[in-house]
Design an enzyme around this catalytic site. Sequence first.
Site, PDB file in Angstrom:
ATOM      1  N   GLY A  42       8.385   1.081   2.984  1.00 33.78           N
ATOM      2  CA  GLY A  42       8.041   0.115   1.938  1.00 33.78           C
ATOM      3  C   GLY A  42       9.142  -0.008   0.901  1.00 33.78           C
ATOM      4  O   GLY A  42      10.149   0.712   0.960  1.00 33.78           O
TER       5      GLY A  42
ATOM      6  N   ASP B 212      -0.972   7.612   9.567  1.00 31.77           N
ATOM      7  CA  ASP B 212      -1.818   6.549   9.018  1.00 31.77           C
ATOM      8  C   ASP B 212      -2.631   7.198   7.915  1.00 31.77           C
ATOM      9  O   ASP B 212      -3.289   8.215   8.133  1.00 31.77           O
ATOM     10  CB  ASP B 212      -2.725   5.969  10.108  1.00 31.77           C
ATOM     11  CG  ASP B 212      -3.492   4.773   9.574  1.00 31.77           C
ATOM     12  OD1 ASP B 212      -4.176   4.913   8.529  1.00 31.77           O
ATOM     13  OD2 ASP B 212      -3.400   3.684  10.165  1.00 31.77           O
ATOM     14  N   LEU B 213      -2.566   6.598   6.728  1.00 33.98           N
ATOM     15  CA  LEU B 213      -3.188   7.245   5.562  1.00 33.98           C
ATOM     16  C   LEU B 213      -4.690   7.466   5.708  1.00 33.98           C
ATOM     17  O   LEU B 213      -5.247   8.365   5.087  1.00 33.98           O
ATOM     18  CB  LEU B 213      -2.902   6.413   4.307  1.00 33.98           C
ATOM     19  CG  LEU B 213      -1.500   6.605   3.730  1.00 33.98           C
ATOM     20  CD1 LEU B 213      -1.154   5.500   2.741  1.00 33.98           C
ATOM     21  CD2 LEU B 213      -1.384   7.975   3.073  1.00 33.98           C
TER      22      LEU B 213
ATOM     23  N   ALA C  46       0.768   2.210   0.840  1.00 29.93           N
ATOM     24  CA  ALA C  46      -0.458   1.555   0.367  1.00 29.93           C
ATOM     25  C   ALA C  46      -0.656   0.253   1.108  1.00 29.93           C
ATOM     26  O   ALA C  46       0.300  -0.331   1.630  1.00 29.93           O
ATOM     27  CB  ALA C  46      -0.368   1.263  -1.131  1.00 29.93           C
TER      28      ALA C  46
ATOM     29  N   THR D 117      -1.210   0.925  -9.655  1.00 30.41           N
ATOM     30  CA  THR D 117      -0.916  -0.468  -9.989  1.00 30.41           C
ATOM     31  C   THR D 117      -1.517  -0.935 -11.321  1.00 30.41           C
ATOM     32  O   THR D 117      -2.559  -0.433 -11.751  1.00 30.41           O
ATOM     33  CB  THR D 117      -1.461  -1.372  -8.858  1.00 30.41           C
ATOM     34  OG1 THR D 117      -1.348  -2.735  -9.259  1.00 30.41           O
ATOM     35  CG2 THR D 117      -2.915  -1.089  -8.540  1.00 30.41           C
ATOM     36  N   ASP D 118      -0.868  -1.925 -11.908  1.00 33.26           N
ATOM     37  CA  ASP D 118      -1.394  -2.616 -13.089  1.00 33.26           C
ATOM     38  C   ASP D 118      -2.682  -3.381 -12.761  1.00 33.26           C
ATOM     39  O   ASP D 118      -3.428  -3.748 -13.663  1.00 33.26           O
ATOM     40  CB  ASP D 118      -0.336  -3.595 -13.638  1.00 33.26           C
ATOM     41  CG  ASP D 118       0.178  -4.581 -12.599  1.00 33.26           C
ATOM     42  OD1 ASP D 118       0.189  -4.233 -11.390  1.00 33.26           O
ATOM     43  OD2 ASP D 118       0.569  -5.699 -12.971  1.00 33.26           O
TER      44      ASP D 118
ATOM     45  N   TYR E  19      -8.147  -5.122  -3.887  1.00 31.39           N
ATOM     46  CA  TYR E  19      -6.937  -4.302  -3.922  1.00 31.39           C
ATOM     47  C   TYR E  19      -6.966  -3.372  -5.138  1.00 31.39           C
ATOM     48  O   TYR E  19      -6.790  -2.151  -5.009  1.00 31.39           O
ATOM     49  CB  TYR E  19      -5.689  -5.202  -3.950  1.00 31.39           C
ATOM     50  CG  TYR E  19      -4.416  -4.479  -4.309  1.00 31.39           C
ATOM     51  CD1 TYR E  19      -3.793  -3.615  -3.412  1.00 31.39           C
ATOM     52  CD2 TYR E  19      -3.825  -4.653  -5.569  1.00 31.39           C
ATOM     53  CE1 TYR E  19      -2.620  -2.943  -3.746  1.00 31.39           C
ATOM     54  CE2 TYR E  19      -2.654  -3.990  -5.914  1.00 31.39           C
ATOM     55  CZ  TYR E  19      -2.056  -3.132  -5.005  1.00 31.39           C
ATOM     56  OH  TYR E  19      -0.903  -2.467  -5.349  1.00 31.39           O
TER      57      TYR E  19
ATOM     58  N   TRP F  61       4.500  -5.446 -10.563  1.00 35.74           N
ATOM     59  CA  TRP F  61       5.425  -6.533 -10.220  1.00 35.74           C
ATOM     60  C   TRP F  61       6.694  -5.971  -9.566  1.00 35.74           C
ATOM     61  O   TRP F  61       7.818  -6.179 -10.048  1.00 35.74           O
ATOM     62  CB  TRP F  61       5.780  -7.333 -11.465  1.00 35.74           C
ATOM     63  CG  TRP F  61       4.667  -8.102 -12.108  1.00 35.74           C
ATOM     64  CD1 TRP F  61       3.341  -7.796 -12.086  1.00 35.74           C
ATOM     65  CD2 TRP F  61       4.781  -9.313 -12.882  1.00 35.74           C
ATOM     66  NE1 TRP F  61       2.629  -8.731 -12.796  1.00 35.74           N
ATOM     67  CE2 TRP F  61       3.487  -9.671 -13.298  1.00 35.74           C
ATOM     68  CE3 TRP F  61       5.845 -10.110 -13.278  1.00 35.74           C
ATOM     69  CZ2 TRP F  61       3.231 -10.801 -14.087  1.00 35.74           C
ATOM     70  CZ3 TRP F  61       5.593 -11.228 -14.072  1.00 35.74           C
ATOM     71  CH2 TRP F  61       4.303 -11.572 -14.458  1.00 35.74           C
TER      72      TRP F  61
HETATM   73  N1  LIG Z   1       4.375  -4.518  -4.649  1.00 34.70           N
HETATM   74  C1  LIG Z   1       3.959  -4.592  -5.911  1.00 34.70           C
HETATM   75  O1  LIG Z   1       4.182  -5.607  -6.601  1.00 34.70           O
HETATM   76  C2  LIG Z   1       3.226  -3.443  -6.537  1.00 34.70           C
HETATM   77  C3  LIG Z   1       2.753  -3.590  -7.861  1.00 34.70           C
HETATM   78  C4  LIG Z   1       2.120  -2.489  -8.457  1.00 34.70           C
HETATM   79  C5  LIG Z   1       1.962  -1.310  -7.763  1.00 34.70           C
HETATM   80  N2  LIG Z   1       2.405  -1.237  -6.474  1.00 34.70           N
HETATM   81  C6  LIG Z   1       2.195   0.025  -5.770  1.00 34.70           C
HETATM   82  O2  LIG Z   1       3.459   0.588  -5.495  1.00 34.70           O
HETATM   83  C7  LIG Z   1       3.404   1.341  -4.275  1.00 34.70           C
HETATM   84  C8  LIG Z   1       4.532   0.916  -3.376  1.00 34.70           C
HETATM   85  O3  LIG Z   1       4.425  -0.486  -3.144  1.00 34.70           O
HETATM   86  P1  LIG Z   1       5.511  -1.255  -2.306  1.00 34.70           P
HETATM   87  O4  LIG Z   1       5.774  -2.546  -2.996  1.00 34.70           O
HETATM   88  O5  LIG Z   1       6.614  -0.335  -1.962  1.00 34.70           O
HETATM   89  O6  LIG Z   1       4.649  -1.572  -1.002  1.00 34.70           O
HETATM   90  P2  LIG Z   1       5.117  -2.136   0.414  1.00 34.70           P
HETATM   91  O7  LIG Z   1       6.542  -2.579   0.360  1.00 34.70           O
HETATM   92  O8  LIG Z   1       4.055  -3.082   0.846  1.00 34.70           O
HETATM   93  O9  LIG Z   1       5.078  -0.835   1.331  1.00 34.70           O
HETATM   94  C9  LIG Z   1       3.892  -0.161   1.571  1.00 34.70           C
HETATM   95  C10 LIG Z   1       4.144   0.836   2.672  1.00 34.70           C
HETATM   96  O10 LIG Z   1       2.898   1.476   2.978  1.00 34.70           O
HETATM   97  C11 LIG Z   1       2.711   1.440   4.367  1.00 34.70           C
HETATM   98  N3  LIG Z   1       1.291   1.444   4.713  1.00 34.70           N
HETATM   99  C12 LIG Z   1       0.381   0.442   4.581  1.00 34.70           C
HETATM  100  N4  LIG Z   1      -0.808   0.854   5.041  1.00 34.70           N
HETATM  101  C13 LIG Z   1      -0.649   2.131   5.484  1.00 34.70           C
HETATM  102  C14 LIG Z   1      -1.500   3.072   6.100  1.00 34.70           C
HETATM  103  N5  LIG Z   1      -2.795   2.809   6.365  1.00 34.70           N
HETATM  104  N6  LIG Z   1      -0.981   4.278   6.434  1.00 34.70           N
HETATM  105  C15 LIG Z   1       0.316   4.580   6.194  1.00 34.70           C
HETATM  106  N7  LIG Z   1       1.170   3.727   5.625  1.00 34.70           N
HETATM  107  C16 LIG Z   1       0.691   2.509   5.272  1.00 34.70           C
HETATM  108  C17 LIG Z   1       3.391   0.161   4.829  1.00 34.70           C
HETATM  109  O11 LIG Z   1       3.631   0.229   6.216  1.00 34.70           O
HETATM  110  P3  LIG Z   1       4.301  -0.980   7.028  1.00 34.70           P
HETATM  111  O12 LIG Z   1       5.788  -0.762   6.854  1.00 34.70           O
HETATM  112  O13 LIG Z   1       3.816  -0.778   8.407  1.00 34.70           O
HETATM  113  O14 LIG Z   1       3.826  -2.264   6.386  1.00 34.70           O
HETATM  114  C18 LIG Z   1       4.637   0.188   3.971  1.00 34.70           C
HETATM  115  O15 LIG Z   1       5.626   1.000   4.563  1.00 34.70           O
HETATM  116  C19 LIG Z   1       2.009   1.132  -3.714  1.00 34.70           C
HETATM  117  O16 LIG Z   1       1.202   2.211  -4.111  1.00 34.70           O
HETATM  118  C20 LIG Z   1       1.524  -0.122  -4.414  1.00 34.70           C
HETATM  119  O17 LIG Z   1       0.114  -0.150  -4.512  1.00 34.70           O
HETATM  120  C21 LIG Z   1       3.047  -2.260  -5.836  1.00 34.70           C
END
Ligand SMILES: NC(=O)c1ccc[n+]([C@@H]2O[C@H](COP(=O)([O-])OP(=O)(O)OC[C@H]3O[C@@H](n4cnc5c(N)ncnc54)[C@H](OP(=O)(O)O)[C@@H]3O)[C@@H](O)[C@H]2O)c1
Length: 300
Positions: free
Chosen positions: A17, A43-44, A67, A108-109, A132, A157
């Site tokens: 991710g 897998d989580l 996530a 997350t926010d 979510y 974000w």
């Molecule tokens: N993106 C945002 O804007 C945002 C905002 C606030 C907080 N966050 C939080 O920040 C953190 C990182 O976000 P990110 O943007 O890096 O997310 P991301 O790019 O969507 O990456 C999420 C990673 O989690 C993996 N994943 C999804 N479901 C899973 C499961 N069941 N078991 C194991 N792995 C799984 C995905 O696998 P795949 O590679 O197979 O997809 C991906 O590698 C998360 O906790 C998210 O909630 C994100």
Amino acid sequence: MLETEQPLSILVTGGAGQVGLELLAAKWPDHITLHAPARSELDLGNPSAIERLFSSRAYAAVINSGAYTAVDQAENEVAAAYSANALGPALLADATRAAGIPLIQVSTDYVFDGAHVGEYNEDEAVQPLGVYGASKLAGEMAVLRGNPRSAVLRTAWVVSQHRTNFVKTMLRLATERHTLRVVNDQHGNPTSARDIAEALKTITLRMIEDEAAPRGIFHFVNAGATTWAGLAREVLALSEAHGGPTAKVENITTAEFPTLASRPANSRLATQRIQREYGVVPRPWQSAVYEIVDQLSAKE
Ligand SMILES: NC(=O)c1ccc[n+]([C@@H]2O[C@H](COP(=O)([O-])OP(=O)(O)OC[C@H]3O[C@@H](n4cnc5c(N)ncnc54)[C@H](OP(=O)(O)O)[C@@H]3O)[C@@H](O)[C@H]2O)c1
């Protein structure tokens, strides 16, 4: 590595991710190695996968950056969202507590409803607007209840050079259209995945070394706030300056861009606690976005 330092391994989930890739790219002390199993191995929502990993080696800490992050899709995939975002953290909390090691959870926010005036502190009342946010909140609670040696880093974000995110979407759309209509009534803090990884590194290393390191909830976002339209304008101006695609941005309201999941109108996070307790000082979001557009331009 100093002679006194034992080699230590940190389990990183979601290694493919945005945040996970930056954790793996970050410079860690020589005695630390990161173990980031592929999703097919971890897998989580799968208790036996987590058990298998913990019985195969000794970890010094776990960073859960994996996530289910598809905010709109989550409205129709409630079970998948809760499996990754609530069950996964609960299982990791049990495993890390049993191993006596810290667990650092990314959140997350979107645990907030956006009705608050001003920035959200860590102790502000939570009220997610969608599946979510609710699933991530359940994950936070499971971690904090399940392992007393845990920290929850709420961010927002998230943007980076990796995967799909708002910066990359604006740059792609600018190659297809002259004008982009972008929401201008949601206020938040664009935040670099690289900076989140650095903040996670600081917390994790301290928590490994010091059993009394600060724990609980921390907000971490880049400094300053804007709207999605404000962020789009910044990205497109930087892209133009790099000789890349650009477009005009037209402000629209959230009502003009309906989505399956509601989003908070204000999710600006206050970062004083992490600054005070971990000495992590966020740089302005504009500087982080500049770095990302620069990295993406260099790849062209
Ligand atoms: N993106 C945002 O804007 C945002 C905002 C606030 C907080 N966050 C939080 O920040 C953190 C990182 O976000 P990110 O943007 O890096 O997310 P991301 O790019 O969507 O990456 C999420 C990673 O989690 C993996 N994943 C999804 N479901 C899973 C499961 N069941 N078991 C194991 N792995 C799984 C995905 O696998 P795949 O590679 O197979 O997809 C991906 O590698 C998360 O906790 C998210 O909630 C994100």
